[in-house]
Each structure stands twice: as structure tokens, then as C-alpha cells.
Design a protein around this motif. Structure first.
Motif, PDB file in Angstrom:
ATOM      1  N   VAL A 189      41.135 -29.211   3.639  1.00 44.37           N
ATOM      2  CA  VAL A 189      41.801 -29.978   4.607  1.00 44.37           C
ATOM      3  C   VAL A 189      43.227 -29.374   4.811  1.00 44.37           C
ATOM      4  O   VAL A 189      43.730 -28.986   5.686  1.00 44.37           O
ATOM      5  N   SER A 190      43.990 -29.358   3.449  1.00 43.74           N
ATOM      6  CA  SER A 190      45.287 -28.977   3.287  1.00 43.74           C
ATOM      7  C   SER A 190      45.360 -27.441   3.857  1.00 43.74           C
ATOM      8  O   SER A 190      46.536 -27.125   4.712  1.00 43.74           O
ATOM      9  N   TRP A 191      44.495 -26.594   3.600  1.00 43.68           N
ATOM     10  CA  TRP A 191      44.527 -25.232   3.717  1.00 43.68           C
ATOM     11  C   TRP A 191      44.475 -25.128   5.546  1.00 43.68           C
ATOM     12  O   TRP A 191      45.353 -24.470   5.861  1.00 43.68           O
ATOM     13  N   SER A 192      43.632 -25.788   6.014  1.00 42.86           N
ATOM     14  CA  SER A 192      43.360 -25.782   7.365  1.00 42.86           C
ATOM     15  C   SER A 192      44.410 -26.329   8.122  1.00 42.86           C
ATOM     16  O   SER A 192      44.816 -25.774   9.175  1.00 42.86           O
ATOM     17  N   VAL A 193      45.134 -27.375   7.714  1.00 44.09           N
ATOM     18  CA  VAL A 193      46.434 -27.797   8.330  1.00 44.09           C
ATOM     19  C   VAL A 193      47.494 -26.828   8.353  1.00 44.09           C
ATOM     20  O   VAL A 193      48.319 -26.943   9.205  1.00 44.09           O
ATOM     21  N   THR A 194      47.616 -26.092   7.177  1.00 43.51           N
ATOM     22  CA  THR A 194      48.843 -25.376   7.041  1.00 43.51           C
ATOM     23  C   THR A 194      48.737 -23.854   7.302  1.00 43.51           C
ATOM     24  O   THR A 194      49.871 -23.429   7.793  1.00 43.51           O
ATOM     25  N   GLN A 195      47.593 -23.448   6.994  1.00 42.40           N
ATOM     26  CA  GLN A 195      47.547 -21.820   7.184  1.00 42.40           C
ATOM     27  C   GLN A 195      46.596 -21.838   8.627  1.00 42.40           C
ATOM     28  O   GLN A 195      45.785 -21.181   8.331  1.00 42.40           O
ATOM     29  N   THR A 196      47.393 -22.166   9.612  1.00 44.18           N
ATOM     30  CA  THR A 196      46.960 -21.943  10.803  1.00 44.18           C
ATOM     31  C   THR A 196      46.685 -20.561  11.301  1.00 44.18           C
ATOM     32  O   THR A 196      46.121 -20.474  12.448  1.00 44.18           O
ATOM     33  N   TRP A 197      47.382 -19.594  10.577  1.00 48.67           N
ATOM     34  CA  TRP A 197      46.934 -18.346  11.013  1.00 48.67           C
ATOM     35  C   TRP A 197      45.763 -17.718  10.526  1.00 48.67           C
ATOM     36  O   TRP A 197      45.284 -16.599  10.884  1.00 48.67           O
ATOM     37  N   GLN A 198      45.023 -18.391   9.756  1.00 47.01           N
ATOM     38  CA  GLN A 198      43.563 -18.395   9.145  1.00 47.01           C
ATOM     39  C   GLN A 198      42.558 -19.078   9.933  1.00 47.01           C
ATOM     40  O   GLN A 198      43.090 -20.077  10.694  1.00 47.01           O
ATOM     41  N   THR A 199      41.375 -18.558   9.904  1.00 45.53           N
ATOM     42  CA  THR A 199      40.307 -19.500  10.313  1.00 45.53           C
ATOM     43  C   THR A 199      40.184 -20.681   9.526  1.00 45.53           C
ATOM     44  O   THR A 199      40.373 -20.546   8.446  1.00 45.53           O
ATOM     45  N   ILE A 200      39.855 -21.755   9.927  1.00 42.77           N
ATOM     46  CA  ILE A 200      39.719 -23.037   9.381  1.00 42.77           C
ATOM     47  C   ILE A 200      38.658 -22.975   8.271  1.00 42.77           C
ATOM     48  O   ILE A 200      37.908 -22.365   8.442  1.00 42.77           O
ATOM     49  N   ALA A 201      38.924 -23.803   7.420  1.00 44.72           N
ATOM     50  CA  ALA A 201      38.015 -23.820   5.770  1.00 44.72           C
ATOM     51  C   ALA A 201      36.801 -24.365   6.276  1.00 44.72           C
ATOM     52  O   ALA A 201      36.757 -25.011   7.196  1.00 44.72           O
ATOM     53  N   LEU A 202      35.795 -23.834   5.458  1.00 45.55           N
ATOM     54  CA  LEU A 202      34.484 -24.423   5.744  1.00 45.55           C
ATOM     55  C   LEU A 202      34.188 -25.779   5.502  1.00 45.55           C
ATOM     56  O   LEU A 202      33.541 -26.671   6.023  1.00 45.55           O
ATOM     57  N   GLY A 203      35.244 -26.341   4.635  1.00 41.67           N
ATOM     58  CA  GLY A 203      35.093 -27.616   4.036  1.00 41.67           C
ATOM     59  C   GLY A 203      35.828 -28.615   5.140  1.00 41.67           C
ATOM     60  O   GLY A 203      36.123 -29.871   4.835  1.00 41.67           O
ATOM     61  N   MET A 204      36.685 -27.878   6.123  1.00 39.74           N
ATOM     62  CA  MET A 204      37.285 -28.823   7.059  1.00 39.74           C
ATOM     63  C   MET A 204      36.379 -29.431   8.066  1.00 39.74           C
ATOM     64  O   MET A 204      35.674 -28.876   8.913  1.00 39.74           O
TER      65      MET A 204
END
Length: 295
Positions: free
Chosen positions: A253-268
Motif C-alpha cells: 500500500v505504501s509503495w503504491s501510494v508513493t511510487q506513482t511512477w510505477q505500476t501499483i503493487a499486487l497487494g494494493m
């Protein structure tokens, strides 16, 4: 000309200096360092120049030289730590990492001695801060810090970020400050109470930001959309840098919220409520194994 980051998205944040100084030290001989996107390299250079100017250390603004010179990185971290007072967590991180580097013995005797003396100085300062925090009362300090950060959120200080980004920024502010210190130093029962209160408060503020009940689910895009603001890329890159310790598997969730230049994580989750997001970010950011690691 770019507006200084410290006059823009970093202005309301107290965690920026601590994280920046820690990165200087943990960037030495760190196998976790991975390829950084070009835009993030440019952002880090801008941030370094801004912090050097603020600390009146412009002569140290040599990014390429710093990346190749461990002694320069340690020396700069030492100077900045004396000027900017990064706090207990940052001092502890740096002291521990320099001790590890000194034990590895991969540098010249002079550099190893620098690691030892600077690391010991950081850890002594951390001990002094720990005693001071304990004298003032860990729970009192945590409560005051939490109230301060959430008041800033309510007042719009974090409004340059997405709804979920505001929550992440608030939690990072707490992690690097007195609230996070109390969680590390307090008893297990006290820490559990702090965490329960934090989950509830973060959920409340995140739900209010979208004008919905805490359990009402929304499509993830509504939580992650960046508002139209002056210098929106500065805000996006600042959030990406603040979340650079996040991992797509351990902190989806934190990865998807902050690393918006990436595809959102599978766990999001694609449909998620304020409660689901806030609780996930609190648990990811404050999980024990993440307390003393920084990308």
C-alpha cells in the motif's frame, strides 16, 4: 528556475532533514541501493543543493564526488547532524551503520577510524536524546507530536499530495519524530496503545478527507490522484523520495501510494476504504523490521 524544494513541498515537513542525512550514511557500501530513475536522481540533486544552501555548506554540493567518497559522505552527515539536529532515530541508524562498516574493515585505516569516531558520537547523542525523552515522558511527547502532525494535516499543510499521500506523509513525520521514538522506547503495552490510537486517528482523518464513512470503499484511483497544485511534479517526486524505503511486496500500500511512477503493487486493493488504507500504512510504516531500515 526551480523554486527551492524547502520553500515548496518540504516546507511543512520535519522529517526531510533526518531522512536526507541518514541516506548519506546508509548509501555507503549498501547492497540495498538499486537503480534510481533519472527524475529521482535530479530531485535528489536539487534537494541536496537546497539543504546545503540552507546549512551554508554550498562547498559540499558535489553529488558525484560524494557518491564515490565515503569519507566525504560521513563528514557531511556529521556537519549536517550538528547543524540540523536530526533526532534519535536518525542518529541511531547512522551510528549502527557506521559500526557495521567499521567492523567490515573494507576501507583504509583512516576511514575506518572516521567510521568509529563518528558512529560513537552519533550513538552518544542518541543516548542523550533517549534520556531526555524519558525524563519528559514518552507518552506525553508522543501525544503532543501526534496532535501537532494531525493538526497540520487538518489545516491543509499536506494538501499538495493525494489523499492517501497526505496520510503517508503524516505517518512518516510521526515515525521520524517523538511519536516514533516513544514507540521504540516504550513498553510493549504502551506501544500497542499508541499504535491503536494512531490507526484510529489516521482512519478518521483519511475518511474526512474524502467525506465518507471510514468503511466506505472507493476505487483506488480516487485515493492516489494528485491534486492540481503549483509545481505538482515537485510534490510527486518528494512523495516518491519519502517512500523510497518501501518495497512492493512488504509494503504494497505504501509503495503504491508513493511510487506513482510505477505500476501499483499486487497487494494494493483496487477498492479500498479509509480504514483499510490507514491501517495498512500504519502497519507497514511502523512494523518492527522497518524501524531501522532506510533505502
Amino acid at each position: 528556475m526551480n523554486t527551492p524544494l524547502l520553500d515548496g513541498p518540504a516546507r511543512p515537513l520535519e522529517s526531510v532533514h533526518a531522512k536526507f542525512i541518514v541516506e548519506l550514511v546508509l548509501g555507503i557500501d549498501n547492497p540495498r541501493q538499486t537503480a534510481i530513475a533519472p527524475q529521482q536522481l535530479r530531485f535528489r540533486e536539487r534537494l541536496m543543493n537546497d539543504i546545503m544552501a540552507q546549512a551554508q555548506l554550498r562547498s559540499w554540493s558535489m553529488v558525484d564526488a560524494l557518491s564515490e567518497n565515503p569519507a566525504m559522505r560521513v563528514g557531511l552527515a556529521d556537519k549536517l547532524a550538528s547543524t540540523l539536529d536530526p533526532g534519535y532515530l536518525a542518529l541511531t541508524k547512522m551510528g549502527h551503520h557506521l559500526h557495521i562498516l567499521q567492523q567490515k574493515g573494507n576501507e583504509t585505516p583512516g576511514v575506518l577510524q572516521l567510521y568509529a569516531t563518528t558512529g560513537e558520537r552519533f550513538l552518544r547523542r542518541a543516548e542523550h536524546k533517549q534520556r531526555a525523552l524519558s525524563r519528559r515522558g514518552l507518552m506525553v511527547q508522543a501525544g503532543e507530536h501526534s496532535e501537532q502532525v494531525f493538526t497540520r494535516w487538518h489545516a491543509g499543510s499536506y494538501s499538495g499530495w493525494s489523499l492517501a499521500g497526505r496520510c503517508f506523509v503524516a505517518l512518516e513525520e510521526l515515525r521520524w519524530g517523538a511519536f516514533g521514538d516513544a514507540c521504540r522506547l516504550a513498553t510493549g503495552e504502551a506501544k500497542a496503545l499508541l499504535m491503536d490510537n494512531l490507526r484510529a486517528t489516521a482512519t478518521q482523518y483519511l475518511a474526512q478527507s474524502i467525506n465518507a464513512a471510514p468503511a466506505t470503499r472507493h476505487f483506488y484511483h480516487q485515493w492516489l490522484s494528485t491534486p492540481v497544485t503549483p509545481a505538482p511534479m515537485d510534490h510527486k517526486e518528494m512523495l516518491c523520495w519519502l517512500g523510497s524505503a518501501c518495497d512492493s511486496e512488504r509494503h504494497p500500500v505504501s509503495w503504491s501510494v508513493t511510487q506513482t511512477w510505477q505500476t501499483i503493487a499486487l497487494g494494493m486493493p483496487r477498492l479500498c476504504s479509509a480504514m483499510r488504507l490507514a491501517v495498512a500504512m500504519v502497519d507497514e510504516i511502523f512494523q518492527e523490521e522497518n524501524f531501522f531500515t532506510v533505502a
